[in-house]
Design a protein around this motif. Structure first.
Motif, PDB file in Angstrom:
ATOM      1  N   GLY A  97      30.256   3.499  18.205  1.00  0.00           N
ATOM      2  CA  GLY A  97      29.431   2.470  18.824  1.00  0.00           C
ATOM      3  C   GLY A  97      28.011   2.415  18.304  1.00  0.00           C
ATOM      4  N   ILE A  98      27.862   2.658  17.010  1.00  0.00           N
ATOM      5  CA  ILE A  98      26.526   2.553  16.417  1.00  0.00           C
ATOM      6  C   ILE A  98      26.554   1.551  15.280  1.00  0.00           C
ATOM      7  CG2 ILE A  98      25.860   4.920  17.031  1.00  0.00           C
ATOM      8  CD1 ILE A  98      26.333   5.698  14.114  1.00  0.00           C
ATOM      9  N   ASN A  99      25.381   1.128  14.864  1.00  0.00           N
ATOM     10  CA  ASN A  99      25.253   0.179  13.765  1.00  0.00           C
ATOM     11  C   ASN A  99      25.535   0.910  12.450  1.00  0.00           C
ATOM     12  OD1 ASN A  99      23.991  -1.404  11.633  1.00  0.00           O
ATOM     13  ND2 ASN A  99      23.111  -2.622  13.287  1.00  0.00           N
ATOM     14  N   PRO A 100      26.331   0.324  11.568  1.00  0.00           N
ATOM     15  CA  PRO A 100      26.622   0.978  10.283  1.00  0.00           C
ATOM     16  C   PRO A 100      25.356   1.299   9.481  1.00  0.00           C
ATOM     17  CG  PRO A 100      28.101  -0.873  10.613  1.00  0.00           C
ATOM     18  CD  PRO A 100      27.094  -0.924  11.720  1.00  0.00           C
ATOM     19  N   ASN A 101      24.336   0.430   9.596  1.00  0.00           N
ATOM     20  CA  ASN A 101      23.092   0.699   8.862  1.00  0.00           C
ATOM     21  C   ASN A 101      22.461   2.014   9.309  1.00  0.00           C
ATOM     22  OD1 ASN A 101      23.241  -1.622   7.332  1.00  0.00           O
ATOM     23  ND2 ASN A 101      22.114  -2.839   8.832  1.00  0.00           N
ATOM     24  N   GLN A 102      22.566   2.323  10.610  1.00  0.00           N
ATOM     25  CA  GLN A 102      22.034   3.579  11.129  1.00  0.00           C
ATOM     26  C   GLN A 102      22.776   4.759  10.518  1.00  0.00           C
ATOM     27  OE1 GLN A 102      19.324   4.196  13.630  1.00  0.00           O
ATOM     28  NE2 GLN A 102      19.646   5.944  12.278  1.00  0.00           N
ATOM     29  N   LEU A 103      24.077   4.628  10.419  1.00  0.00           N
ATOM     30  CA  LEU A 103      24.895   5.699   9.847  1.00  0.00           C
ATOM     31  C   LEU A 103      24.605   5.860   8.351  1.00  0.00           C
ATOM     32  CD1 LEU A 103      26.899   7.829  10.612  1.00  0.00           C
ATOM     33  CD2 LEU A 103      28.723   6.154  10.435  1.00  0.00           C
ATOM     34  N   PHE A 104      24.394   4.756   7.655  1.00  0.00           N
ATOM     35  CA  PHE A 104      24.005   4.842   6.238  1.00  0.00           C
ATOM     36  C   PHE A 104      22.667   5.572   6.096  1.00  0.00           C
ATOM     37  CE2 PHE A 104      27.018   1.306   5.272  1.00  0.00           C
ATOM     38  CZ  PHE A 104      27.677   1.904   4.210  1.00  0.00           C
ATOM     39  N   GLN A 105      21.743   5.301   7.012  1.00  0.00           N
ATOM     40  CA  GLN A 105      20.438   5.979   6.985  1.00  0.00           C
ATOM     41  C   GLN A 105      20.613   7.492   7.213  1.00  0.00           C
ATOM     42  OE1 GLN A 105      17.495   4.933   6.097  1.00  0.00           O
ATOM     43  NE2 GLN A 105      16.398   6.774   6.651  1.00  0.00           N
ATOM     44  N   TRP A 106      21.461   7.862   8.160  1.00  0.00           N
ATOM     45  CA  TRP A 106      21.706   9.284   8.420  1.00  0.00           C
ATOM     46  C   TRP A 106      22.369   9.957   7.211  1.00  0.00           C
ATOM     47  CZ3 TRP A 106      24.134   8.553  13.956  1.00  0.00           C
ATOM     48  CH2 TRP A 106      23.104   8.241  14.860  1.00  0.00           C
ATOM     49  N   ARG A 107      23.254   9.209   6.529  1.00  0.00           N
ATOM     50  CA  ARG A 107      23.888   9.754   5.313  1.00  0.00           C
ATOM     51  C   ARG A 107      22.846  10.015   4.234  1.00  0.00           C
ATOM     52  NH1 ARG A 107      29.730   7.784   3.632  1.00  0.00           N
ATOM     53  NH2 ARG A 107      28.725   7.853   1.612  1.00  0.00           N
ATOM     54  N   LYS A 108      21.900   9.092   4.093  1.00  0.00           N
ATOM     55  CA  LYS A 108      20.821   9.253   3.105  1.00  0.00           C
ATOM     56  C   LYS A 108      19.981  10.480   3.442  1.00  0.00           C
ATOM     57  CE  LYS A 108      17.003   6.711   0.965  1.00  0.00           C
ATOM     58  NZ  LYS A 108      15.992   7.747   1.105  1.00  0.00           N
ATOM     59  N   LEU A 109      19.643  10.624   4.721  1.00  0.00           N
ATOM     60  CA  LEU A 109      18.878  11.797   5.157  1.00  0.00           C
ATOM     61  C   LEU A 109      19.666  13.084   4.897  1.00  0.00           C
ATOM     62  CD1 LEU A 109      17.391  10.531   8.548  1.00  0.00           C
ATOM     63  CD2 LEU A 109      16.139  10.968   6.421  1.00  0.00           C
ATOM     64  N   HIS A 110      20.963  13.029   5.125  1.00  0.00           N
ATOM     65  CA  HIS A 110      21.814  14.196   4.889  1.00  0.00           C
ATOM     66  C   HIS A 110      21.816  14.562   3.406  1.00  0.00           C
ATOM     67  CE1 HIS A 110      25.136  16.961   5.133  1.00  0.00           C
ATOM     68  NE2 HIS A 110      25.830  16.245   4.283  1.00  0.00           N
ATOM     69  N   GLN A 111      21.906  13.569   2.540  1.00  0.00           N
ATOM     70  CA  GLN A 111      21.920  13.829   1.102  1.00  0.00           C
ATOM     71  C   GLN A 111      20.574  14.373   0.624  1.00  0.00           C
ATOM     72  OE1 GLN A 111      23.288   9.995  -0.220  1.00  0.00           O
ATOM     73  NE2 GLN A 111      25.427  10.647  -0.269  1.00  0.00           N
ATOM     74  N   ASP A 112      19.485  13.975   1.275  1.00  0.00           N
ATOM     75  CA  ASP A 112      18.148  14.488   0.931  1.00  0.00           C
ATOM     76  C   ASP A 112      17.907  15.871   1.524  1.00  0.00           C
ATOM     77  OD1 ASP A 112      17.673  12.106  -0.342  1.00  0.00           O
ATOM     78  OD2 ASP A 112      16.446  11.256   1.264  1.00  0.00           O
ATOM     79  N   GLY A 113      18.784  16.303   2.423  1.00  0.00           N
ATOM     80  CA  GLY A 113      18.614  17.593   3.074  1.00  0.00           C
ATOM     81  C   GLY A 113      17.818  17.511   4.360  1.00  0.00           C
ATOM     82  N   SER A 114      17.319  16.324   4.709  1.00  0.00           N
ATOM     83  CA  SER A 114      16.482  16.177   5.897  1.00  0.00           C
ATOM     84  C   SER A 114      17.267  16.344   7.182  1.00  0.00           C
ATOM     85  CB  SER A 114      15.808  14.802   5.897  1.00  0.00           C
ATOM     86  OG  SER A 114      15.024  14.638   4.747  1.00  0.00           O
ATOM     87  N   LEU A 115      18.479  15.861   7.208  1.00  0.00           N
ATOM     88  CA  LEU A 115      19.273  15.935   8.440  1.00  0.00           C
ATOM     89  C   LEU A 115      19.612  17.382   8.779  1.00  0.00           C
ATOM     90  CD1 LEU A 115      20.304  13.944  10.521  1.00  0.00           C
ATOM     91  CD2 LEU A 115      22.451  13.829   9.291  1.00  0.00           C
ATOM     92  N   SER A 116      19.932  18.183   7.772  1.00  0.00           N
ATOM     93  CA  SER A 116      20.225  19.595   8.043  1.00  0.00           C
ATOM     94  C   SER A 116      18.950  20.352   8.372  1.00  0.00           C
ATOM     95  CB  SER A 116      20.951  20.235   6.863  1.00  0.00           C
ATOM     96  OG  SER A 116      20.180  20.125   5.693  1.00  0.00           O
ATOM     97  N   ALA A 117      17.799  19.938   7.812  1.00  0.00           N
ATOM     98  CA  ALA A 117      16.531  20.590   8.154  1.00  0.00           C
ATOM     99  C   ALA A 117      16.193  20.334   9.611  1.00  0.00           C
ATOM    100  CB  ALA A 117      15.414  20.073   7.255  1.00  0.00           C
ATOM    101  N   VAL A 118      16.465  19.124  10.077  1.00  0.00           N
ATOM    102  CA  VAL A 118      16.201  18.793  11.474  1.00  0.00           C
ATOM    103  C   VAL A 118      17.084  19.636  12.376  1.00  0.00           C
ATOM    104  CG1 VAL A 118      16.414  16.990  13.227  1.00  0.00           C
ATOM    105  CG2 VAL A 118      15.369  16.465  11.035  1.00  0.00           C
ATOM    106  N   SER A 119      18.345  19.801  12.008  1.00  0.00           N
ATOM    107  CA  SER A 119      19.237  20.584  12.856  1.00  0.00           C
ATOM    108  C   SER A 119      18.865  22.058  12.836  1.00  0.00           C
ATOM    109  CB  SER A 119      20.696  20.400  12.422  1.00  0.00           C
ATOM    110  OG  SER A 119      20.896  20.910  11.127  1.00  0.00           O
ATOM    111  N   ALA A 120      18.208  22.514  11.780  1.00  0.00           N
ATOM    112  CA  ALA A 120      17.769  23.910  11.706  1.00  0.00           C
ATOM    113  C   ALA A 120      16.413  24.105  12.362  1.00  0.00           C
ATOM    114  CB  ALA A 120      17.711  24.355  10.247  1.00  0.00           C
ATOM    115  N   GLY A 121      15.801  23.040  12.832  1.00  0.00           N
ATOM    116  CA  GLY A 121      14.509  23.141  13.500  1.00  0.00           C
ATOM    117  C   GLY A 121      13.342  23.208  12.524  1.00  0.00           C
TER     118      GLY A 121
END
Length: 129
Positions: free
Chosen positions: A48-72
């Motif tokens: 139930g989310i916008n695909p553009n949001q998911l594409f943005q999260w994928r980009k952050l994941h590829q940059d390493g930002s999403l995992s950095a956020v989860s690691a605090g």
């Protein structure tokens, strides 16, 4: 609330109209998009989310930002990191230069003391002549 396709639709009411996803939930959805046979649009629709949001999260994941956020860890832009690294390099260069100048001056003082030129100098504080 349901529509003609018998899909459940979530209606957000009240002052908070945005859902908050934890870093772990975002990461799970991103990983789901990489599974065989799944597309970003399909996963977005399932959650139930916008695909553009998911594409943005994928980009952050590829940059390493999403995992950095989860690691605090704090996330900074790459340009800011690059500028900081350049500044560190310049400061290290200057520190090396000043350290070398300091060593040269110490050696000069020792040479002057051994020749007793410093002891005869009236300009030095502490000399009584």
């Amino acid at each position: 609330m349901t529509n003609n396709k018998n899909e459940v639709m979530e209606v957000l009411t009240g002052p908070e109209r945005r859902r908050r996803w934890s870093a772990e939930e975002k990461l799970a959805m991103v990983r789901e998009t990489f599974e065989p046979g799944k597309t970003v649009s399909m996963v977005a629709r399932l959650h139930g989310i916008n695909p553009n949001q998911l594409f943005q999260w994928r980009k952050l994941h590829q940059d390493g930002s999403l995992s950095a956020v989860s690691a605090g860890e704090e996330v900074v832009p790459a340009s800011e990191l690059s500028d900081a690294l350049k500044q560190i390099k310049e400061l290290q260069r200057l520190l090396g230069k000043k350290t070398m100048e300091n060593e040269i001056l110490r050696e000069a003082v020792e040479v002057m003391k051994s020749r007793k030129w410093i002891a005869r100098s009236p300009s030095l504080p502490g000399d009584d002549q």
